[in-house]
Motif scaffolding. Structure first.
Motif, PDB file in Angstrom:
ATOM      1  N   LYS A  34      22.343 -54.820  68.440  1.00 54.81           N
ATOM      2  CA  LYS A  34      22.098 -53.793  67.428  1.00 54.81           C
ATOM      3  C   LYS A  34      21.752 -52.477  68.111  1.00 54.81           C
ATOM      4  O   LYS A  34      21.051 -52.461  69.122  1.00 54.81           O
ATOM      5  N   GLU A  35      22.204 -51.386  67.514  1.00 52.97           N
ATOM      6  CA  GLU A  35      21.970 -50.070  68.100  1.00 52.97           C
ATOM      7  C   GLU A  35      20.487 -49.745  68.202  1.00 52.97           C
ATOM      8  O   GLU A  35      20.028 -49.226  69.212  1.00 52.97           O
ATOM      9  N   GLU A  36      19.721 -50.065  67.172  1.00 58.18           N
ATOM     10  CA  GLU A  36      18.285 -49.740  67.216  1.00 58.18           C
ATOM     11  C   GLU A  36      17.570 -50.527  68.313  1.00 58.18           C
ATOM     12  O   GLU A  36      16.668 -49.991  68.973  1.00 58.18           O
ATOM     13  N   LYS A  40      15.617 -48.947  71.654  1.00 56.93           N
ATOM     14  CA  LYS A  40      14.256 -49.377  72.017  1.00 56.93           C
ATOM     15  C   LYS A  40      14.210 -49.868  73.462  1.00 56.93           C
ATOM     16  O   LYS A  40      13.299 -49.545  74.215  1.00 56.93           O
TER      17      LYS A  40
END
Length: 69
Positions: A34-36, A40
């Motif tokens: 996932k991009e998020e 992080k």
């Protein structure tokens, strides 16, 4: 049973120690889906290795999300 994935994109975050004629030397590498999570991980690696090159990209499209060089 075949299951198709809705989102088959993946992101690679890698810390580059040095680049020479022999190749690229990687200190640490993470793979997330996932991009998020990729962003992080990028931030945490930037804190851990402030003096090294770090890049974060989508390995399917080659799109660079972030890099510090």
């Amino acid at each position: 049973m075949n299951r198709s994935k809705k989102n088959n994109n993946g992101y690679i975050i890698r810390v580059i120690e040095k680049i020479t004629e022999e190749g690229t030397f990687i200190t640490e590498k993470r793979v997330v889906n996932k991009e998020e999570l990729a962003l992080k991980a990028y931030d945490s690696l930037l804190e851990k290795y402030p003096d090294l090159k770090i890049e974060c990209f989508n390995y399917k499209t080659g799109e660079m999300l972030n890099k510090n060089f």
